[in-house]
Design an enzyme around this catalytic site. Structure first.
Site, PDB file in Angstrom:
ATOM      1  CG  ASP A   1       9.722  14.867  19.291  1.00 24.34           C
ATOM      2  OD1 ASP A   1       8.826  15.119  18.478  1.00 24.34           O
ATOM      3  OD2 ASP A   1      10.748  14.224  18.986  1.00 24.34           O
ATOM      4  CB  SER A   2       4.985  14.816  19.807  1.00 26.95           C
ATOM      5  OG  SER A   2       3.621  14.848  19.451  1.00 26.95           O
TER       6      SER A   2
END
Length: 900
Positions: free
Chosen positions: A246-247
């Site tokens: 994520d991210s």
């Protein structure tokens, strides 16, 4: 006071109360205005969670980066139903991964762009920390026969039969977060995929900037597929591995995939990118328009001044962002140093016969456009741009006519692309991102949105929130991967990077992509695991993972191959059910289907319903296309044109998901502004985000002006302490390979001190697998924040002491022994203990909680989510019942009409 459980509670409590009253007022106003459109923050639980997370991040950027790192890298124990086995990947695997990156970069890029090949291999720990994670009920019952086997090794052997492996890379802006912040998400993924998760606690910036995190993720993958001697697990076939992140973790997953692809190393079966941060230059519009609907601070990840960050505590003369002093901008590729000096800029101007008068942006570009090819030489490649451009056009798609002009806007030091062409361009004089220097932000392994090609990768499942600031770059990324010919790279990237130019011609096969954009959701929606959007996302991730690992047809979309798995009963509801029942009574894999189905959560039911709808639509679409033999398909479908099909197989699925987890078609590509942007505008630092960051940094400079002065003096004291340490080490007999006689160095007293391999750990050893230390970097130029070469931070001092007295690299000849006086000094310094290795940077080494483990803020956050989960499940059950009743009523009315 720093970031702690107490400070977070003090900071967040007023936010919770304020949100409660504001939420009521907003709902009342919507009712008064007869606004029926639903949004995620209409739910009080999501509204509270959204503002709690946003408030915590705001607290983090008001403190030092070390404080935020320490809080988010504090060890959190796993719940009793989870099986967790921590391991440390040995230095030998780290070295193998380093060799791969060295091959990828090549000697010139290592020297001029990365700053050398040694500094990023320096680490404080004796390897890389990671964890194996699964559910205890998934462990094999077979007895382990190895005598005196540690519990963690036994756990690894018991989960060995689980074939599906998710390699998870956590997010946190490349600078904070850890396995501990994501622990409950990782456990949920393991449960849903009915497999095991391998999570890596990579080194973080700014102490260990790019390419350190990339190096660690590549190390973790090699450890899975090529386990070293002593590893408890067997080699995992790449076809059984799925990347997920994520991210910032999504960025690292994607860049690791491109390295593997470029060098022909077997790739995993697929990757899940959750809100991936792929453009660190912020060149897309949503980074400016979506700040109110996202948890990311408007001014970016700032920090209270510390010895570590920012590097330039006092703003440079003329400001951190100011009018340019050079005209026209230097040629692309002028990266012979990572931080150009004024002398080098003046030399470039003299060599290029440049008029020293500063001109407007438009005048600069016009001058570049009219220059003869002989004057536009690239010092990086040593040949004319005319020749380089000619070569690139032979292998890459043609660019729009204006691309060449704008592509010249890649100078060092970086300039800002102005909205007004008559304005004098701004120049960036401070580092704006913690992960990489400003000069490095346009590198394809920093911002993969500018990769020469994103084709030829394994299938990608990409998730974005419609309200997040990264939305546009994520949508563009998905389409670039699926349609490499239609979304080419910026010509400047291809012209000045031989590997990227070759990739654009070589990797033309579309990457299969499933893109889902969730209405009203912010960055990394899976954090808010109690929402219907997140439950749907978790289920989709699990189905995607299980399908591509077990599927032999090559089709990555589970909706097109089979109905959703009935094994999806390991749901949130079952999780809550397990928490309330004794361990020995929990449901197992042998639970009868009738019993298991009663525990299906709303997320599972939603996924089953929506997947069936998608499958029907796509099969109908394929039949229509086949029967009509037409190249056009109705606009508005999830696959809007026949270009999304190749050789009878789907290439891309494009969907939007509402707040209830119900999917619909994404609008046609021509209606998405982020897909209409010219390649020449992607990966350039633009005026609006640069000015906004500068305003925020100027505010921090004013608020913390006195603190910055105090930190400057602290740095000076630490530098003197480092000099004293080195001087004492010389007196104690320390010397390195190649040093014959160093002034002040005592002769080794006995043979045991030379090439020491002492049995007592506190005496220190020279590690054969440790190639380099912080004293081996004289001829390298690492980024200014990297502690590998610094001597003015406490973490750099700890790294230096570790290398001299405890875990020495092979470049050292001796491991000196500390004096008795050092023990006396240590008594007055809580960070120094001559009897044990110094604690390493909190960006690398986990912190042990000094309070009751269950009271740590990360555990409390999970408890809050658990409560929200239970409450939201009740609401969702009512929504599904209402939806089912409405559908039934519509069917009855339709049947009545047909009868009449």
């Amino acid at each position: 006071m720093g970031v702690s459980t107490f400070s977070a509670a003090v900071h967040i409590t007023p936010v919770v109360i304020e949100t409660f009253f504001k939420h009521g007022k907003r709902r009342a106003q919507k009712f008064k205005d007869s606004i029926e459109e639903e949004e995620a923050r209409d739910d009080i639980l999501f509204d509270e969670a959204f503002n709690i997370v946003k408030a915590f991040i705001e607290l983090g950027i008001r403190n030092t980066i070390e404080s935020l790192q320490s809080f988010t890298n504090t060890h959190v124990a796993a719940p009793y139903w989870a099986a967790v086995a921590p391991i440390r990947i040995p230095l030998s695997v780290c070295n193998d991964a380093a060799d791969i990156l060295i091959e990828w970069f090549g000697p010139e890029e290592l020297k001029h762009v990365v700053g050398g090949e040694r500094w990023w291999q320096v680490r404080g720990l004796d390897g890389l920390d990671a964890e194996w994670i699964t559910e205890k009920e998934y462990l094999s019952d077979s007895q382990v026969t190895v005598e005196n086997l540690p519990q963690q090794d036994q756990t690894i052997l018991q989960m060995e039969y689980l074939e599906t492996v998710m390699l998870y890379v956590h997010g946190g802006g490349f600078s904070w977060g850890s396995i501990n912040t994501h622990r409950y998400q990782l456990i949920r993924y393991a449960r849903k995929i009915r497999g095991r998760v391998f999570a890596v606690n990579y080194r973080k910036a700014p102490q260990y900037p790019w390419p350190c995190p990339l190096h660690d993720v590549l190390t973790a993958y090699l450890y899975l597929i090529r386990p070293p001697p002593g590893a408890r697990h067997k080699a995992v076939p790449p076809s059984k591995i799925v990347f997920a992140g994520d991210s910032a973790g999504g960025n690292l997953c994607l860049t690791t995939l491109t390295v593997l692809r470029d060098l022909g190393i077997p790739m995993p079966s697929g990757a899940i990118l959750i809100s991936p941060w792929v453009d660190l230059t912020h060149s897309f519009a949503s980074v400016m328009t979506n700040t109110e609907t996202d948890i990311i601070p408007a001014h970016g990840f700032l920090a209270k001044p510390s010895t570590l960050w920012p590097v330039d505590l006092i703003p440079p003369e003329g400001g951190r962002v100011g009018p340019t002093h050079s005209s026209p901008p230097p040629d692309p590729g002028h990266a012979d140093t990572l931080l150009p000096t004024q002398e080098r800029i003046q030399k470039d101007q003299a060599e290029d016969n440049v008029d020293p008068i500063v001109q407007s942006q438009e005048s600069m570009l016009e001058q570049d456009k009219g220059s003869s090819p002989s004057t536009l030489t690239s010092q990086a490649s040593g040949k004319s741009k005319a020749v380089d451009a000619e070569e690139s056009t032979e292998a890459t798609p043609k660019q729009p006519a204006d691309d060449h002009d704008i592509d010249l806007w890649e100078p060092k030091p970086p300039k800002v692309l102005m909205e007004d062409p008559d304005a004098v361009p701004l120049e960036l004089r401070s580092q704006i991102q913690q992960y990489a220097t400003t000069e490095q932000l346009t590198h394809p392994l920093v911002s993969p949105i500018v990769q020469g090609s994103l084709g030829g990768l394994p299938p990608l499942y990409i998730i974005a929130g419609d309200g997040e600031v990264l939305r546009d770059e994520i949508i563009h990324l998905a389409h670039r991967a699926a349609h490499p010919a239609e979304y080419p790279a910026r010509s400047g990237v291809l012209r000045d990077g031989n590997r990227q130019k070759a990739n654009a011609a070589k990797f033309t096969t579309p990457t299969k992509v499933h893109l889902q954009v969730f209405d009203s959701m912010c960055h990394v929606l899976t954090v808010f695991s109690f929402t219907q959007s997140a439950k749907f996302a978790y289920r989709s991730i699990a189905e995607f993972t299980k399908h591509i690992v077990n599927n032999e047809t090559g089709e990555p979309f589970p909706e097109l191959q089979r109905p959703p798995s009935r094994a999806s009963v390991d749901s949130e509801a079952l999780d809550e059910h397990k928490k309330k029942r004794p361990f020995f009574k929990r449901l197992t894999n042998k639970t009868p289907p009738s019993e298991a189905l009663r525990h299906q959560s709303t997320g599972v039911r939603l996924y089953n319903q929506e997947a069936a709808v998608v499958a029907d639509q796509l099969r109908t679409l394929a039949q229509e296309e086949s029967s009509s033999q037409s190249s056009n398909v109705l606009q508005g479908d999830r696959l809007e044109t026949s270009n999304d099909r190749k050789d009878g197989a789907f290439i891309m699925i494009r969907e939007r998901v509402d707040i209830h987890g119900v999917t619909r078609d994404m609008e046609p590509r021509e209606e998405l502004p982020c897909l209409q942007i010219s390649p020449s505008q992607i990966g350039l630092i633009k005026e609006a985000p640069a000015v906004r960051w500068n305003k925020g940094q100027e505010q921090w400079d004013r608020v913390f002006a006195k603190e910055a002065q105090r930190v400057l003096k602290r740095r000076q004291r630490i530098e003197r302490k480092a000099e004293e340490m080195l001087r004492n080490a010389r007196e104690q007999g320390f010397y390195r390979v190649g040093e014959e006689d160093v002034p002040g160095r005592a002769k080794a007293q006995n043979a045991s001190t030379e090439r020491s391999t002492a049995e007592n750990p506190k005496d220190g050893t020279i590690q054969e697998g440790r190639r380099w230390g912080p004293l081996d970097l004289d001829d390298e130029r690492p980024p200014p924040s990297a502690i590998a070469k610094r001597r003015d931070t406490t973490e750099a001092l700890a790294l230096l002491k570790m290398a001299i007295y405890h875990s020495a690299p092979v470049t050292h000849r001796t491991v000196p022994k500390l004096k008795a006086i050092d023990a006396v000094k240590a008594a007055f310094d809580p960070h120094d203990d001559p009897m044990r290795p110094p604690k390493q940077s909190v960006s690398e080494q986990q912190v042990r909680s000094q309070i009751i483990p269950g009271m740590h803020g990360l555990r409390l956050w999970d408890a809050i989510l658990g409560y929200f989960m239970e409450e939201n499940s009740k609401r969702a059950a009512g929504y599904l019942k209402d939806r089912s009743d409405r559908a039934g009523a519509l069917e009855e009315r339709k049947a009545g009409k047909d009868a009449r």
